[in-house]
Design a protein around this motif. Structure first.
Motif, PDB file in Angstrom:
ATOM      1  N   ASP A  59     -13.233   8.108   2.182  1.00  0.00           N
ATOM      2  CA  ASP A  59     -14.639   8.491   2.313  1.00  0.00           C
ATOM      3  C   ASP A  59     -15.384   7.638   3.337  1.00  0.00           C
ATOM      4  O   ASP A  59     -16.153   8.154   4.136  1.00  0.00           O
ATOM      5  CB  ASP A  59     -15.364   8.402   0.968  1.00  0.00           C
ATOM      6  CG  ASP A  59     -14.966   9.510   0.020  1.00  0.00           C
ATOM      7  OD1 ASP A  59     -14.631  10.606   0.485  1.00  0.00           O
ATOM      8  OD2 ASP A  59     -14.980   9.264  -1.195  1.00  0.00           O
ATOM      9  N   ASP A  60     -15.159   6.326   3.297  1.00  0.00           N
ATOM     10  CA  ASP A  60     -15.957   5.453   4.160  1.00  0.00           C
ATOM     11  C   ASP A  60     -15.143   4.567   5.098  1.00  0.00           C
ATOM     12  O   ASP A  60     -15.704   3.790   5.865  1.00  0.00           O
ATOM     13  CB  ASP A  60     -16.900   4.581   3.322  1.00  0.00           C
ATOM     14  CG  ASP A  60     -16.170   3.636   2.378  1.00  0.00           C
ATOM     15  OD1 ASP A  60     -14.953   3.438   2.518  1.00  0.00           O
ATOM     16  OD2 ASP A  60     -16.842   3.099   1.469  1.00  0.00           O
ATOM     17  N   GLY A  61     -13.805   4.656   5.033  1.00  0.00           N
ATOM     18  CA  GLY A  61     -12.955   3.879   5.936  1.00  0.00           C
ATOM     19  C   GLY A  61     -12.761   2.432   5.534  1.00  0.00           C
ATOM     20  O   GLY A  61     -12.054   1.682   6.202  1.00  0.00           O
ATOM     21  N   GLU A  62     -13.370   2.005   4.431  1.00  0.00           N
ATOM     22  CA  GLU A  62     -13.248   0.615   3.980  1.00  0.00           C
ATOM     23  C   GLU A  62     -11.814   0.325   3.548  1.00  0.00           C
ATOM     24  O   GLU A  62     -11.148   1.158   2.935  1.00  0.00           O
ATOM     25  CB  GLU A  62     -14.195   0.373   2.807  1.00  0.00           C
ATOM     26  CG  GLU A  62     -14.237  -1.064   2.361  1.00  0.00           C
ATOM     27  CD  GLU A  62     -15.277  -1.306   1.270  1.00  0.00           C
ATOM     28  OE1 GLU A  62     -15.095  -2.279   0.523  1.00  0.00           O
ATOM     29  OE2 GLU A  62     -16.244  -0.533   1.182  1.00  0.00           O
ATOM     30  N   ILE A  63     -11.331  -0.869   3.855  1.00  0.00           N
ATOM     31  CA  ILE A  63      -9.983  -1.294   3.468  1.00  0.00           C
ATOM     32  C   ILE A  63     -10.023  -1.844   2.047  1.00  0.00           C
ATOM     33  O   ILE A  63     -10.893  -2.655   1.706  1.00  0.00           O
ATOM     34  CB  ILE A  63      -9.428  -2.357   4.440  1.00  0.00           C
ATOM     35  CG1 ILE A  63      -9.343  -1.792   5.859  1.00  0.00           C
ATOM     36  CG2 ILE A  63      -8.063  -2.869   3.971  1.00  0.00           C
ATOM     37  CD1 ILE A  63      -8.443  -0.566   5.999  1.00  0.00           C
ATOM     38  N   ILE A  64      -9.079  -1.402   1.223  1.00  0.00           N
ATOM     39  CA  ILE A  64      -8.980  -1.831  -0.171  1.00  0.00           C
ATOM     40  C   ILE A  64      -7.696  -2.631  -0.330  1.00  0.00           C
ATOM     41  O   ILE A  64      -6.620  -2.176   0.070  1.00  0.00           O
ATOM     42  CB  ILE A  64      -8.962  -0.620  -1.122  1.00  0.00           C
ATOM     43  CG1 ILE A  64     -10.226   0.221  -0.948  1.00  0.00           C
ATOM     44  CG2 ILE A  64      -8.788  -1.085  -2.565  1.00  0.00           C
ATOM     45  CD1 ILE A  64     -10.159   1.571  -1.635  1.00  0.00           C
ATOM     46  N   ASN A  65      -7.788  -3.831  -0.898  1.00  0.00           N
ATOM     47  CA  ASN A  65      -6.625  -4.653  -1.193  1.00  0.00           C
ATOM     48  C   ASN A  65      -6.215  -4.381  -2.638  1.00  0.00           C
ATOM     49  O   ASN A  65      -6.970  -4.687  -3.562  1.00  0.00           O
ATOM     50  CB  ASN A  65      -6.944  -6.140  -1.017  1.00  0.00           C
ATOM     51  CG  ASN A  65      -7.235  -6.486   0.413  1.00  0.00           C
ATOM     52  OD1 ASN A  65      -6.455  -6.190   1.304  1.00  0.00           O
ATOM     53  ND2 ASN A  65      -8.379  -7.108   0.647  1.00  0.00           N
ATOM     54  N   TYR A  66      -5.029  -3.810  -2.824  1.00  0.00           N
ATOM     55  CA  TYR A  66      -4.544  -3.472  -4.156  1.00  0.00           C
ATOM     56  C   TYR A  66      -3.597  -4.539  -4.675  1.00  0.00           C
ATOM     57  O   TYR A  66      -2.809  -5.111  -3.923  1.00  0.00           O
ATOM     58  CB  TYR A  66      -3.788  -2.138  -4.129  1.00  0.00           C
ATOM     59  CG  TYR A  66      -4.686  -0.935  -4.015  1.00  0.00           C
ATOM     60  CD1 TYR A  66      -5.244  -0.357  -5.151  1.00  0.00           C
ATOM     61  CD2 TYR A  66      -4.983  -0.378  -2.784  1.00  0.00           C
ATOM     62  CE1 TYR A  66      -6.068   0.745  -5.057  1.00  0.00           C
ATOM     63  CE2 TYR A  66      -5.810   0.732  -2.675  1.00  0.00           C
ATOM     64  CZ  TYR A  66      -6.343   1.284  -3.819  1.00  0.00           C
ATOM     65  OH  TYR A  66      -7.167   2.376  -3.727  1.00  0.00           O
TER      66      TYR A  66
END
Length: 87
Positions: A59-66
């Motif tokens: 949706d917003d291109g933000e990087i998520i660290n899983y």
């Protein structure tokens, strides 16, 4: 054809770049595309294996660290994997 896979330690180990992880909780869903290979390590303090990877919020291109810890099944109730290939 895309297939949906329940989140489990075994399925997460098989994540490929380009797969989409979908998390839904409290009426909101986040879709993120896997952007890195999954790394596995053993956490001695927790006495459990852990998997980590990065995803891009679609949706917003933000990087998520899983970070997923083995045997913490609460996560599997709110997420699934959309895979572009058969496993």
């Amino acid at each position: 054809m895309d297939e949906k896979w329940r989140v489990s330690y075994g399925n997460l180990k098989q994540l490929k770049i380009g797969d989409v992880v979908v998390e839904c909780a409290y009426g909101k869903c986040i879709k993120s595309e896997v952007t890195t290979k999954v790394k596995e390590k053993y956490n001695k303090k927790l006495k459990a294996h852990q998997l980590s990877w990065k995803g891009k919020n679609l949706d917003d291109g933000e990087i998520i660290n899983y970070l997923y810890t083995e045997n913490h099944s609460h996560y599997s109730d709110i997420a699934h994997i959309e895979s572009k290939e058969e496993r």
